[in-house]
Structure formats: structure tokens, C-alpha cells
Design a protein around this motif. Structure first.
Motif, PDB file in Angstrom:
ATOM      1  N   ARG A  65       8.067   4.177  16.755  1.00 21.42           N
ATOM      2  CA  ARG A  65       8.605   2.906  16.227  1.00 21.42           C
ATOM      3  C   ARG A  65       8.885   3.070  14.838  1.00 21.42           C
ATOM      4  O   ARG A  65       9.896   2.332  14.391  1.00 21.42           O
ATOM      5  N   SER A  66       7.956   3.918  13.977  1.00 20.55           N
ATOM      6  CA  SER A  66       8.327   4.157  12.567  1.00 20.55           C
ATOM      7  C   SER A  66       9.876   4.766  12.308  1.00 20.55           C
ATOM      8  O   SER A  66      10.522   4.276  11.481  1.00 20.55           O
ATOM      9  N   LYS A 105       9.588   0.670  25.956  1.00 20.00           N
ATOM     10  CA  LYS A 105       8.310   0.049  25.588  1.00 20.00           C
ATOM     11  C   LYS A 105       8.540   0.254  23.950  1.00 20.00           C
ATOM     12  O   LYS A 105       8.097  -0.851  23.139  1.00 20.00           O
ATOM     13  N   ASN A 106       9.228   1.284  23.406  1.00 18.61           N
ATOM     14  CA  ASN A 106       8.886   1.278  21.648  1.00 18.61           C
ATOM     15  C   ASN A 106      10.400   0.835  21.205  1.00 18.61           C
ATOM     16  O   ASN A 106      10.707   1.053  19.883  1.00 18.61           O
ATOM     17  N   GLU A 107      11.529   0.501  22.027  1.00 14.14           N
ATOM     18  CA  GLU A 107      12.522  -0.069  21.742  1.00 14.14           C
ATOM     19  C   GLU A 107      13.477   0.835  20.862  1.00 14.14           C
ATOM     20  O   GLU A 107      14.246   0.493  19.689  1.00 14.14           O
ATOM     21  N   VAL A 108      13.394   2.114  21.213  1.00 15.18           N
ATOM     22  CA  VAL A 108      14.213   2.925  20.465  1.00 15.18           C
ATOM     23  C   VAL A 108      15.498   3.003  20.750  1.00 15.18           C
ATOM     24  O   VAL A 108      15.952   2.942  22.116  1.00 15.18           O
ATOM     25  N   GLN A 148      12.089   4.494  14.680  1.00 15.95           N
ATOM     26  CA  GLN A 148      13.210   3.637  14.818  1.00 15.95           C
ATOM     27  C   GLN A 148      13.507   2.711  13.870  1.00 15.95           C
ATOM     28  O   GLN A 148      14.582   2.150  13.354  1.00 15.95           O
ATOM     29  N   LEU A 149      12.314   2.120  13.079  1.00 18.36           N
ATOM     30  CA  LEU A 149      12.473   1.325  11.830  1.00 18.36           C
ATOM     31  C   LEU A 149      13.477   1.878  10.707  1.00 18.36           C
ATOM     32  O   LEU A 149      14.032   1.226   9.820  1.00 18.36           O
ATOM     33  N   ASN A 156       3.572   6.647  20.001  1.00 16.14           N
ATOM     34  CA  ASN A 156       4.483   5.361  20.067  1.00 16.14           C
ATOM     35  C   ASN A 156       4.330   4.917  18.757  1.00 16.14           C
ATOM     36  O   ASN A 156       5.627   4.305  18.136  1.00 16.14           O
TER      37      ASN A 156
END
Length: 192
Positions: free
Chosen positions: A69-70, A102-105, A72-73, A65
């Protein structure tokens, strides 16, 4: 112990045949989080150019996760360089949809049911049965999430594939807590 399991796996994994730089990426057809089939052939994913693929074990894995997220950023930077980013896991599409939310990807999350593609790349880890009670105690039902009872997961990996389907860079690490840094992936992309 976990350290003993990791040490035994690392020793065995060193001899395993994994995909290498210079190899042609095998073609695949995997379902996205909504159940739509996505193909790797030049007519689909690779038609836009290079492809950055990251493998993750599942939503139950905190390291996965964090890695998602990383990435995605850094998605805007990756896409600005003409690269398509996709994540692949053995989870069923409905589980992948949960991971994506959940991870907003904002990049595709694909389901490699039965780890067929990961197995073809040589990046499979068969978790020991002794871990099953631990997973159950934490509420991680991999049979329900993955649709099979294999107890296999992909080794954390990232591949950069050029627009012709050639593997240009690989990051394959048997340490489940270590992942590719987005800055490294961006350096790879700059070298294309």
C-alpha cells in the motif's frame, strides 16, 4: 519462540549469498495476477527503463500488505521518474489477484512459483515446521496459496535495476517486519 527463530535465521542469513549491487539481474519469466507471462528481458519489462522490484511473502502477511500500500501511494512519483514497479511473491496467480485487489495496487504483481527466482537471488527463508499449526490456526493455507508444501517465503527485499539489467541498489532485510521506505526507493531512483 519467534524471536529465537528470527535470531537463528538472521545468523544463518548473514552468510548466505544474495544478489549484490553491480550484479546482472538474472532473467525471469513469471505469471502476472491474470496468468499472463511477464519476462524481464530487455524486450519486455526493462525496455521502458529502470525496474523497481519488491518481494513480499504473501497476502497473509500484514507487513507485506502495508508495504504494498505504501508503494502504491508513491506509484505516481515512481512512474514519473520513468521507473516500472513490480511486486513478486510465491503465491499462485489467483492468490496474487486477491492481493492486488485487496491492496488496490495498480502495478504488476507477479507469481514466483516455487520461489525459483527468489532462490536464484539468495533471498529465501525456510520457515520452521513448528509454525505450521499457527498458520493453520489463523487460516493461512500456504499449500493452497503457493501451490507447494515447501513452507518457504522470500526475505523482504527490494531491488532497483537499471535499463541494462544491472542491479544498482538492494534492500534485503531478514527482519520480516522491516521494509524499504518509499522515500529511500525514490532517493535511489534520483541517483540513477
Amino acid at each position: 519462540t519467534i524471536n529465537g527463530i528470527n535470531s537463528a535465521f538472521e545468523a544463518a542469513f548473514k552468510d548466505q549469498s544474495t544478489i549484490k549491487v553491480g550484479d546482472k539481474l538474472p532473467s525471469f519469466a513469471l505469471s502476472d495476477a491474470l496468468g499472463k507471462e511477464v519476462k524481464s528481458e530487455l524486450c519486455e519489462l526493462l525496455k521502458e527503463g529502470p525496474l523497481l522490484i519488491t518481494f513480499y511473502r504473501g497476502e497473509w502477511c500484514p507487513f507485506c500488505n502495508l508495504a504494498l500500500r505504501s508503494l502504491q501511494l508513491n506509484l505516481d512519483k515512481i512512474q514519473a521518474k520513468g521507473v516500472t514497479l513490480v511486486a513478486i511473491s510465491p503465491e499462485l496467480p489467483n492468490s496474487s489477484l486477491s492481493t492486488k485487489a485487496k491492496n488496490e495496487v495498480k502495478f504488476p504483481v507477479l507469481s514466483d512459483l516455487g520461489n525459483k527466482f527468489a532462490r536464484e537471488l539468495g533471498i529465501i527463508f525456510l520457515m520452521p515446521d513448528s509454525l505450521r499449526p499457527t498458520f493453520k490456526a489463523f487460516g493461512h493455507d500456504l499449500v493452497a496459496r503457493n501451490g507447494d508444501d515447501s513452507f518457504e517465503v522470500p526475505v523482504p527485499a527490494a531491488l532497483l535495476v537499471d535499463g541494462k539489467g544491472n542491479v544498482r541498489n538492494t534492500y534485503i532485510n531478514p527482519h520480516c517486519w522491516e521494509r524499504i521506505e518509499p522515500s529511500t526507493a525514490l532517493e535511489w531512483i534520483d541517483e540513477l
